[in-house]
Design an enzyme around this catalytic site. Structure first.
Site, PDB file in Angstrom:
ATOM      1  N   ASP A 164      10.729  -6.564  -7.222  1.00  0.00           N
ATOM      2  CA  ASP A 164      11.226  -7.492  -5.868  1.00  0.00           C
ATOM      3  C   ASP A 164      12.362  -7.224  -5.532  1.00  0.00           C
ATOM      4  OD1 ASP A 164      11.682  -8.995  -4.009  1.00  0.00           O
ATOM      5  OD2 ASP A 164       9.896 -10.305  -4.672  1.00  0.00           O
ATOM      6  N   HIS A 206      -6.051  -2.648  -1.525  1.00  0.00           N
ATOM      7  CA  HIS A 206      -5.159  -3.279  -0.424  1.00  0.00           C
ATOM      8  C   HIS A 206      -6.713  -5.603  -0.278  1.00  0.00           C
ATOM      9  CE1 HIS A 206      -2.940  -5.051   2.910  1.00  0.00           C
ATOM     10  NE2 HIS A 206      -4.643  -5.609   3.078  1.00  0.00           N
ATOM     11  N   ASN A 216       1.739 -16.784  -4.371  1.00  0.00           N
ATOM     12  CA  ASN A 216       1.656 -17.562  -2.664  1.00  0.00           C
ATOM     13  C   ASN A 216       0.909 -16.537  -1.850  1.00  0.00           C
ATOM     14  OD1 ASN A 216       4.701 -18.410  -3.939  1.00  0.00           O
ATOM     15  ND2 ASN A 216       5.691 -16.911  -2.583  1.00  0.00           N
ATOM     16  N   GLY A 265       4.463 -20.035   1.410  1.00  0.00           N
ATOM     17  CA  GLY A 265       5.560 -18.411   1.333  1.00  0.00           C
ATOM     18  C   GLY A 265       4.850 -16.808   1.183  1.00  0.00           C
ATOM     19  N   CYS A 275       0.829  -0.960  -0.419  1.00  0.00           N
ATOM     20  CA  CYS A 275       0.009   0.269   0.186  1.00  0.00           C
ATOM     21  C   CYS A 275       0.905   1.119  -0.017  1.00  0.00           C
ATOM     22  CB  CYS A 275      -1.241   0.131   1.383  1.00  0.00           C
ATOM     23  SG  CYS A 275      -2.085  -1.124   0.985  1.00  0.00           S
ATOM     24  N   HIS A 303      -0.599 -10.182  -4.937  1.00  0.00           N
ATOM     25  CA  HIS A 303       0.165  -9.545  -5.046  1.00  0.00           C
ATOM     26  C   HIS A 303       1.339 -11.305  -6.382  1.00  0.00           C
ATOM     27  CE1 HIS A 303       2.688 -10.817  -2.017  1.00  0.00           C
ATOM     28  NE2 HIS A 303       4.108 -10.939  -2.728  1.00  0.00           N
ATOM     29  N   HIS A 342      -0.676  -8.469   1.086  1.00  0.00           N
ATOM     30  CA  HIS A 342      -1.893  -7.256  -0.442  1.00  0.00           C
ATOM     31  C   HIS A 342      -1.060  -8.027  -1.625  1.00  0.00           C
ATOM     32  CE1 HIS A 342      -1.890  -3.881  -1.885  1.00  0.00           C
ATOM     33  NE2 HIS A 342      -2.368  -4.486  -2.688  1.00  0.00           N
TER      34      HIS A 342
HETATM   35 ZN    ZN Z   1      -1.981  -3.244   0.943  1.00  0.00          ZN
END
Ligand code: ZN
Length: 143
Positions: A29, A45, A85, A91, A6, A98, A96
């Site tokens: 990442d 979110h 994941n 994991g 977020c 993704h 949030h």
């Molecule tokens: Zn978030």
């Protein structure tokens, strides 16, 4: 709520952003499995795959497909993994939702999959459990 993704979406945390529109954002990442490992998120979110509304999941998936092609071409990758994941045991470290886009190369040896074998008794019982759960949602799938 304390959520790093977020914060990235609202630009209160820094990230190396590679794509953004009004609803979705993608960035590198910081602990990549291979260089160029990209994370794609909705700016809103949602905890995980099960709680993101399906229309937004469809849009996010479309963007992820586009970005995966871009990552593959840009980094001359041989392939890529799309990973999501969900839950601690899987994991998930940021709660949030993704997608990961992980560029892959011949012989990079990462994430070599293991395979198990079912015995004859087990395979129908796993299928039954899943089919029973699926049947409860059939109305949804048929629109
Ligand atoms: Zn978030």
């Amino acid at each position: 709520m304390d959520c790093i993704f977020c914060d990235i979406a609202s630009k209160t945390a820094e990230a190396e952003i590679v794509f953004e529109n009004d609803k979705y954002i993608a960035f590198l990442d910081i602990n990549p499995i291979n260089y160029g490992h990209t994370v794609v998120i909705p700016k809103t979110h949602y905890d995980n795959f099960l709680t993101i509304p399906s229309e937004e999941l469809a849009e996010l998936t479309k963007i992820t497909q586009y970005l995966a092609g871009a990552v593959k071409r840009a980094l001359k990758a041989d392939g890529f993994n799309i990973v999501s994941n969900n839950g601690l045991s899987a994991g998930q470290s940021v709660f949030h939702f993704h997608y990961h886009i992980i560029p892959r190369y011949e012989n990079d040896f990462f994430m070599k999959p293991r395979t198990l074998e079912y015995n004859d008794m087990e395979i129908p019982s796993y299928a039954e459990k899943i089919k029973e759960a699926v049947s409860k949602y059939e109305g949804l799938l048929n629109g």
